[in-house]
Design a protein around this motif. Structure first.
Motif: not given
Length: 345
Positions: A160-178
């Motif tokens: 759960a901790v790691l999945a939350g961390d992954a969502l946080l980092s991916f949110s920025f990637e998603h804005i930048a790439t999509a």
């Protein structure tokens, strides 16, 4: 303790390489969970208005499009466990208030839904992360969220901790790439805005002050600081990101920022009221937990009636910020402010 048997992290299928996931409006939208928007809206009585704007249809349509975009953005891939955990919470339903605010603000200043969708998904990913971490035993120790077992109850605390961390980092990637059809300077500005609203000057600030204040005798000013940062900051970011992606002027962005701060605080005041007036079944999460943990809330400091008066004041202040915009284009944000004020869960 995890309720599922921890299988291997990899299922033997080839790792999928990431390319920017684009929102496809023709793709069939996935259904919401048991706490669907339509079910939520049956409990919401919109105040009488002269506007013919159909808020319920608008929210249902936008929320389903956001759900579709989130489903496309986070497919099941290796490592399967972490992506299943991410999807479990992101696609668990919910009101989708933040992404819909983002889209509505973008459209208000002349932008379109496609330009706002990656940012709208990003704020929902971050909101979901904050709930996953908030529910952990080291924080609020909640067993249920949106009518389902919390992420750590299903996947275990570590995942759960790691999945939350992954969502946080991916949110920025998603804005930048999509993000498409938006000037690079505006994308960069949006990323900076989002980072600030969730960091040590935003959501994290509110959370740490909230934790340090448990059991302490605090006043209204202290409580307002907590919730302007813990709750209002991400709502503010949602609206401001939409305005930036839509190409809004600095004046329009600042008007919408003030609107969002008011509805952000309003959201928390109403949340505090519902926590002591509704059941766990009605809320889809543990009710009365603030009372049990002796947390300082608006009803505790002001009483129920004064808290309701404060909520009404905040709603009026928020809608005043929209007075200079075209009334028809502002209708979704006006309705969303009323929804936050009058929601029942």
């Amino acid at each position: 303790m995890s309720l599922v048997n921890p299988s291997s992290l990899f299922h033997g299928s080839p790792v999928v390489t990431r390319s920017p996931t684009l929102f496809n409006p023709t793709r069939k939208s996935i259904p919401l969970s048991s706490s669907s928007i339509s079910a939520i809206l049956t409990k919401f009585k919109e105040p009488q208005s002269e506007s013919p704007f159909d808020f319920k249809s608008y929210l249902l349509e936008k929320a389903n499009l956001v759900n579709q975009a989130l489903d496309a953005a986070i497919p099941v891939r290796d490592p399967v466990k972490i992506h299943e955990s991410m999807r479990y919470s992101v696609l668990a339903g919910g009101k989708r208030v933040r992404p819909v605010l983002c889209i509505a603000a973008c459209e208000l200043v002349g932008g379109n839904e496609l330009a706002a969708m990656p940012a709208a998904c990003a704020v929902e990913m971050i909101h979901t992360m904050s709930l996953m971490h908030d529910d952990l035993p080291c924080m609020d120790n909640d067993d249920f969220r949106r009518g389902k077992p919390t992420n750590h109850m299903v996947f275990g605390e570590e995942v759960a901790v790691l999945a939350g961390d992954a969502l946080l980092s991916f949110s920025f990637e998603h804005i930048a790439t999509a993000t498409q059809g938006v000037a690079p300077d505006n994308i960069l500005r949006a990323i900076g805005e989002l980072a600030k609203c969730i960091g040590s000057e935003g959501l994290v600030a509110g959370q740490v002050v909230d934790i340090c204040s448990e059991g302490a005798d605090v006043g209204v000013g202290h409580l307002e600081f907590i919730h302007l940062h813990k709750t209002a900051a991400l709502l503010e970011g949602s609206v401001v990101l939409g305005a930036i992606m839509g190409g809004g002027s600095d004046r329009e962005i600042e008007k919408l920022r003030r609107f969002a701060r008011s509805i952000g605080l309003l959201f928390q005041v109403v949340d505090d009221i519902l926590d002591v007036t509704k059941s766990s079944e009605e809320l889809g999460k543990t009710a009365g937990k603030d009372l049990v943990s002796d947390k300082t809330t608006y009803p505790k400091l002001l009483g129920i009636e004064k808290s309701k008066e404060f909520a009404k004041k905040l709603n009026n202040e928020a809608q005043e910020q929209l007075s200079e915009f075209d009334r028809r284009k502002a209708a979704p944000l006006i309705a969303l402010a009323n929804y936050i004020a009058y929601r029942q869960n």
